[in-house]
Design a protein around this motif. Structure first.
Motif, PDB file in Angstrom:
ATOM      1  N   TYR A  46       7.306 -23.404  67.118  1.00  0.00           N
ATOM      2  CA  TYR A  46       6.111 -22.558  67.018  1.00  0.00           C
ATOM      3  C   TYR A  46       4.977 -23.270  67.741  1.00  0.00           C
ATOM      4  CZ  TYR A  46       2.245 -19.876  65.053  1.00  0.00           C
ATOM      5  OH  TYR A  46       1.119 -19.092  64.896  1.00  0.00           O
ATOM      6  N   ASP A  47       4.401 -22.578  68.761  1.00  0.00           N
ATOM      7  CA  ASP A  47       3.293 -23.117  69.547  1.00  0.00           C
ATOM      8  C   ASP A  47       1.997 -22.822  68.800  1.00  0.00           C
ATOM      9  OD1 ASP A  47       1.304 -23.731  71.367  1.00  0.00           O
ATOM     10  OD2 ASP A  47       2.454 -23.015  73.090  1.00  0.00           O
ATOM     11  N   VAL A  48       1.376 -23.875  68.265  1.00  0.00           N
ATOM     12  CA  VAL A  48       0.176 -23.697  67.453  1.00  0.00           C
ATOM     13  C   VAL A  48      -0.974 -23.151  68.291  1.00  0.00           C
ATOM     14  CG1 VAL A  48      -1.526 -24.893  66.007  1.00  0.00           C
ATOM     15  CG2 VAL A  48       0.900 -25.496  65.855  1.00  0.00           C
ATOM     16  N   LEU A  49      -1.089 -23.566  69.544  1.00  0.00           N
ATOM     17  CA  LEU A  49      -2.222 -23.170  70.378  1.00  0.00           C
ATOM     18  C   LEU A  49      -2.163 -21.704  70.770  1.00  0.00           C
ATOM     19  CD1 LEU A  49      -2.516 -26.328  72.678  1.00  0.00           C
ATOM     20  CD2 LEU A  49      -3.750 -25.810  70.556  1.00  0.00           C
ATOM     21  N   THR A  50      -0.966 -21.185  71.027  1.00  0.00           N
ATOM     22  CA  THR A  50      -0.835 -19.784  71.466  1.00  0.00           C
ATOM     23  C   THR A  50      -0.411 -18.866  70.332  1.00  0.00           C
ATOM     24  OG1 THR A  50       1.485 -20.054  72.098  1.00  0.00           O
ATOM     25  CG2 THR A  50      -0.192 -20.553  73.773  1.00  0.00           C
ATOM     26  N   GLY A  51       0.079 -19.447  69.228  1.00  0.00           N
ATOM     27  CA  GLY A  51       0.548 -18.636  68.114  1.00  0.00           C
ATOM     28  C   GLY A  51       1.872 -17.964  68.393  1.00  0.00           C
ATOM     29  N   ALA A  52       2.611 -18.443  69.375  1.00  0.00           N
ATOM     30  CA  ALA A  52       3.888 -17.832  69.746  1.00  0.00           C
ATOM     31  C   ALA A  52       5.049 -18.637  69.197  1.00  0.00           C
ATOM     32  CB  ALA A  52       3.989 -17.748  71.274  1.00  0.00           C
ATOM     33  N   TRP A  53       6.148 -17.937  68.866  1.00  0.00           N
ATOM     34  CA  TRP A  53       7.374 -18.609  68.414  1.00  0.00           C
ATOM     35  C   TRP A  53       8.154 -19.093  69.626  1.00  0.00           C
ATOM     36  CZ3 TRP A  53       8.805 -20.096  63.634  1.00  0.00           C
ATOM     37  CH2 TRP A  53       8.059 -19.619  62.552  1.00  0.00           C
ATOM     38  N   SER A  54       7.618 -20.078  70.283  1.00  0.00           N
ATOM     39  CA  SER A  54       8.256 -20.711  71.440  1.00  0.00           C
ATOM     40  C   SER A  54       7.641 -22.088  71.620  1.00  0.00           C
ATOM     41  CB  SER A  54       8.065 -19.874  72.713  1.00  0.00           C
ATOM     42  OG  SER A  54       6.676 -19.752  73.011  1.00  0.00           O
ATOM     43  N   ALA A  55       8.353 -22.933  72.354  1.00  0.00           N
ATOM     44  CA  ALA A  55       7.854 -24.290  72.570  1.00  0.00           C
ATOM     45  C   ALA A  55       6.962 -24.321  73.789  1.00  0.00           C
ATOM     46  CB  ALA A  55       9.021 -25.252  72.758  1.00  0.00           C
ATOM     47  N   PRO A  56       5.874 -25.062  73.755  1.00  0.00           N
ATOM     48  CA  PRO A  56       5.037 -25.189  74.947  1.00  0.00           C
ATOM     49  C   PRO A  56       5.779 -25.912  76.064  1.00  0.00           C
ATOM     50  CG  PRO A  56       4.350 -26.742  73.259  1.00  0.00           C
ATOM     51  CD  PRO A  56       5.372 -25.846  72.628  1.00  0.00           C
ATOM     52  N   GLU A  57       5.340 -25.663  77.267  1.00  0.00           N
ATOM     53  CA  GLU A  57       6.029 -26.261  78.413  1.00  0.00           C
ATOM     54  C   GLU A  57       5.891 -27.778  78.405  1.00  0.00           C
ATOM     55  OE1 GLU A  57       8.538 -26.097  81.615  1.00  0.00           O
ATOM     56  OE2 GLU A  57       7.904 -24.485  80.258  1.00  0.00           O
ATOM     57  N   HIS A  58       4.746 -28.276  78.035  1.00  0.00           N
ATOM     58  CA  HIS A  58       4.518 -29.712  77.955  1.00  0.00           C
ATOM     59  C   HIS A  58       4.365 -30.100  76.493  1.00  0.00           C
ATOM     60  CE1 HIS A  58       4.150 -29.947  82.277  1.00  0.00           C
ATOM     61  NE2 HIS A  58       3.312 -28.914  82.234  1.00  0.00           N
ATOM     62  N   ARG A  59       5.205 -31.018  76.044  1.00  0.00           N
ATOM     63  CA  ARG A  59       5.317 -31.298  74.620  1.00  0.00           C
ATOM     64  C   ARG A  59       4.978 -32.758  74.323  1.00  0.00           C
ATOM     65  NH1 ARG A  59      11.285 -28.494  74.815  1.00  0.00           N
ATOM     66  NH2 ARG A  59      10.535 -26.480  75.611  1.00  0.00           N
ATOM     67  N   PRO A  60       4.167 -32.991  73.300  1.00  0.00           N
ATOM     68  CA  PRO A  60       3.843 -34.384  72.951  1.00  0.00           C
ATOM     69  C   PRO A  60       5.018 -35.044  72.232  1.00  0.00           C
ATOM     70  CG  PRO A  60       2.875 -32.910  71.339  1.00  0.00           C
ATOM     71  CD  PRO A  60       3.503 -32.020  72.404  1.00  0.00           C
ATOM     72  N   LEU A  61       4.975 -36.341  72.178  1.00  0.00           N
ATOM     73  CA  LEU A  61       5.947 -37.088  71.388  1.00  0.00           C
ATOM     74  C   LEU A  61       5.684 -36.864  69.904  1.00  0.00           C
ATOM     75  CD1 LEU A  61       5.944 -40.483  73.318  1.00  0.00           C
ATOM     76  CD2 LEU A  61       7.850 -38.867  73.208  1.00  0.00           C
ATOM     77  N   TYR A  62       6.709 -36.908  69.117  1.00  0.00           N
ATOM     78  CA  TYR A  62       6.576 -36.770  67.667  1.00  0.00           C
ATOM     79  C   TYR A  62       5.889 -38.017  67.100  1.00  0.00           C
ATOM     80  CZ  TYR A  62       7.940 -35.782  62.829  1.00  0.00           C
ATOM     81  OH  TYR A  62       7.931 -35.519  61.478  1.00  0.00           O
ATOM     82  N   ARG A  63       4.954 -37.800  66.171  1.00  0.00           N
ATOM     83  CA  ARG A  63       4.172 -38.854  65.543  1.00  0.00           C
ATOM     84  C   ARG A  63       3.312 -39.600  66.589  1.00  0.00           C
ATOM     85  NH1 ARG A  63       5.483 -39.948  60.384  1.00  0.00           N
ATOM     86  NH2 ARG A  63       4.526 -42.014  60.566  1.00  0.00           N
ATOM     87  N   LEU A  64       2.835 -38.840  67.592  1.00  0.00           N
ATOM     88  CA  LEU A  64       2.058 -39.442  68.679  1.00  0.00           C
ATOM     89  C   LEU A  64       0.795 -40.107  68.157  1.00  0.00           C
ATOM     90  CD1 LEU A  64       1.485 -39.934  71.682  1.00  0.00           C
ATOM     91  CD2 LEU A  64       0.447 -37.641  71.773  1.00  0.00           C
TER      92      LEU A  64
END
Length: 694
Positions: A46-64
């Protein structure tokens, strides 16, 4: 945050678990929603910024946010899966992962790992290893970071969980897909995880293609439960390896170690190393052994200990029997360090309280009790960790069981897959044979050449050998050792006086055809008796260790240390006091008579001295005196040397033999002319009582 907690997919519904990916400031960016259906699982992003059920193209590391807040000198453990990262973080580690696992790692923003110490912990399966290799390549190529990959073979994991080997079930295997979360769930401690991380090794990177190569060879200590490098006093490199709870030692430059190393890396990485890399690994270990490792001896079959000696049983578990003045025990121990040759065969495991050396009498064809005592004495001598050792010479007609007796005796001390062998053609081949066995047994000899007789004498009582290393004109191989030796053949093999002086010579009686055993029955009975015979020999050796220092011999023959050792063991063998020394001295007198009969110089000098008390002159004059007196006997230049230098060398060789017969030989120089003079003097020995060539 409340919105994230209430997320529900239009079709899949509410997730079983959620993992929130945040930016460096801690703001949510991506939610990984985990769903479970039956025995399977799947993730919906879930993409929090767009509100869409999809992954953003650029993804941060977990626990960044935790990663960037941590001190930059702390290592980062990069795992496959959020559950693994959270489990490690719960123990205080800096841990992270990428969203989407192995298939989508290339979409993760790895820039926060630039310049950091990164340790990748893959899942224990092929996709996990590919995930780790792909991340390592990207970090190296794009972010100037050289991460290390943790090995996940059963052998490495066993080493961490059972560092001493105690309680380890060698058949235990970690399941496919086993990961960091499983380790934490199983109770792994911070110390264990740090130890595993220390075993991580970097990936090898192709220079041209950009594709990852196989991982660099795992660290030496990650391939085995434990490993120690060392070298011998003559600079031979060795490694001692702990495997399945016991220690084994290997010559690093030998083929057996290279095969083991290749197999160990295959077990660790799933891949066999190329030949060039294997050679590089071995060269590195050789350097460690020679320049960093301690110096210690490498023993073959019998090794010295603080209180006595240990006998390598040659079994797969590398167990041995330690013999001390108090007794002996079957054990597994690192010390002393044994090396093993390809031909080494196992000894039976002796059982305390079952000892009976007398059982051996049924399996060796000797003609008297005295000869049996000499055979047992030779066996006890062969159990000494140091020489000198007498040479056992067995002669007799065809059908006197010379070869069988040889095999029986060797199988009680140093059995080999090659029970007997033909005699080597030169000194180099003899040295090679001595490097591979504690007992040398040569079968069916017709004659021992003079040069090889000299080599046998050195090998029996201690001496050095030097030869060139194969394919080298400069490197010299030095070998210094003593070995028990058995020779057998139809003729008298101890023709030379110096060989006879070091030998126990037995003539075996011919076995009537009606008294011969079926070979299969013979060996079946012997194998049943062998553990009890060996136990008896060990009992006697223990008694010798306890009492040899207090033994006083009325006479000190050649090889007096050997005679004292066996004499000290007599009470354990139920022999009368002095029985062995009497048998040994009688055998030596018989051997001397044989040596005289086979040496024309000794025989003719003795005969010449029957007619006078003293003779004086040059070597050439002595040759002429003997030839004028014994023309027929000196016709052959092969048996009687004509040249003064050759004659003088042979006379020096038989001087000890002549002395025991009552003739003293002195080599002098006259005061004025400084001529070399030989002086023969007849004393009150056996020769003065009469000697005849007949």
């Amino acid at each position: 945050m409340s919105m994230i907690a209430t997320l529900s997919h239009p079709k899949a519904g509410k997730p079983a678990a959620q993992y929130v990916y945040r930016d460096a400031e801690g703001q949510p960016v991506l939610v990984a929603n985990r769903y479970v259906r039956g025995e399977g699982k799947f993730f919906l992003p879930y993409d929090v910024l767009t509100g869409a059920w999809s992954a953003p193209e650029h993804r941060p590391l977990y626990r960044l946010d935790h990663l960037v807040a941590a001190n930059e000198n702390r290592p980062v453990i990069l795992v496959e899966g959020e559950k693994c990262a959270d489990a490690l973080a719960g123990l205080g580690f800096v841990a992270t992962t990428t969203f989407g696992g192995a298939q989508a790692a290339h979409k993760a923003d790895l820039s926060p790992l630039r310049g950091r110490e990164v340790i990748i912990w893959p899942d224990k399966d092929e996709p996990g290893l590919k995930y780790a290799e792909g991340l390592a390549l990207t970090l190296h190529r794009d972010f100037d970071t050289q991460p290390k990959i943790i090995p996940t073979s059963d052998q490495v994991l066993h080493k961490v969980t059972y560092p001493s080997g105690d309680g380890l079930d060698a058949s235990l295997a970690y399941p496919k897909g086993w990961d960091a979360a499983d380790a934490v769930a199983e109770g792994w401690t911070v110390g264990q995880i740090k130890k595993l991380a220390q075993l991580a090794t970097p990936l090898a990177y192709a220079k041209a293609s950009g594709e990852p190569q196989a991982a660099e060879p795992p660290a030496n200590d990650s391939l085995f439960e434990d490993i120690e490098f060392w070298h011998t006093p003559d600079k031979r490199p060795f490694a001692s390896i702990r495997r399945e709870g016991h220690w084994e030692s290997f010559a690093l430059e030998g083929g057996a170690f290279k095969q083991l190393l290749a197999y160990a890396e295959y077990r660790s990485t799933g891949k066999t190393p190329p030949s060039a890399r294997l050679e590089d690994m071995v060269r590195q270990m050789v350097g460690q052994a020679l320049f960093e490792g301690p110096q210690r001896p490498a023993f073959l079959r019998i090794g010295k200990t603080a209180q006595g000696f240990a006998l390598d049983l040659g079994t797969p578990d590398w167990s041995s029997v330690e013999v001390t003045p108090e007794g002996w025990q079957h054990r597994q121990a690192k010390e002393p360090r044994f090396r093993r040759s390809h031909g080494l065969a196992p000894l039976p495991i002796p059982v305390a309280g079952s000892a009976d050396v007398g059982l051996l009498r049924d399996f060796v064809n000797v003609g008297s009790d005295a000869d049996f005592q000499l055979v047992v004495g030779w066996l006890l001598g062969a159990l000494r960790p140091d020489g000198p050792y007498p040479i056992l010479v067995l002669s007799g007609e065809q059908g006197s069981a010379k070869s069988t007796t040889t095999k029986v005796l060797r199988s009680l001390v140093d059995p080999s897959t090659l029970e007997t062998r033909s005699f080597p053609g030169d000194e180099r081949d003899l040295v090679i044979a001595a490097q591979g066995a504690h007992v040398l047994a040569f079968d069916n000899l017709s004659r021992v050449k003079p040069a090889m007789a000299d080599c046998l004498c050195r090998l029996s009582t201690g001496g050095g050998f030097a030869t060139r290393k194969l394919h080298s004109d400069a490197d010299e191989v030095l070998f210094q050792a003593t070995r028990p030796i058995i020779l057998n053949g139809i003729p008298d093999l101890a023709e030379r006086a110096d060989l006879a002086d070091r030998a126990i010579i037995l003539t075996l009686p011919t076995i009537p055809e009606s008294a011969r055993s079926f070979e299969s029955d013979f060996w079946e009975r012997f194998e049943a008796a062998r553990p009890r015979i060996l136990a008896g020999l060990l009992d006697a050796a223990s008694h010798a260790l306890a009492h040899s220092a207090s033994v006083r011999l009325a006479e000190r023959p050649r090889l007096a240390d050997f005679a004292r050792w066996v004499t000290a063991a007599e009470p354990a063998l139920d022999w009368p006091e002095g029985a062995f020394l009497a048998a040994y001295q009688a055998n030596r007198r018989e051997s001397e008579a044989v040596a005289i009969d086979n040496n024309m110089v000794a025989a003719l000098v003795l005969q010449l001295m029957q007619e006078r008390r003293e003779w004086r002159g040059t070597a050439n004059e002595l040759i002429q005196a003997i030839r004028s007196r014994f023309r027929a006997e000196t016709e052959s230049a092969e048996t009687f040397p004509r040249k003064p230098n050759h004659f003088g060398s042979e006379l020096r060789r038989v001087t000890p033999l002549l002395r025991r017969q009552g003739v003293t030989v002195e080599h002098l120089r006259e005061a004025k002319e400084r001529r070399r003079i030989i002086r023969l003097t007849l004393g009150l020995g056996e020769a003065s009582l009469g000697y005849s060539l007949a």
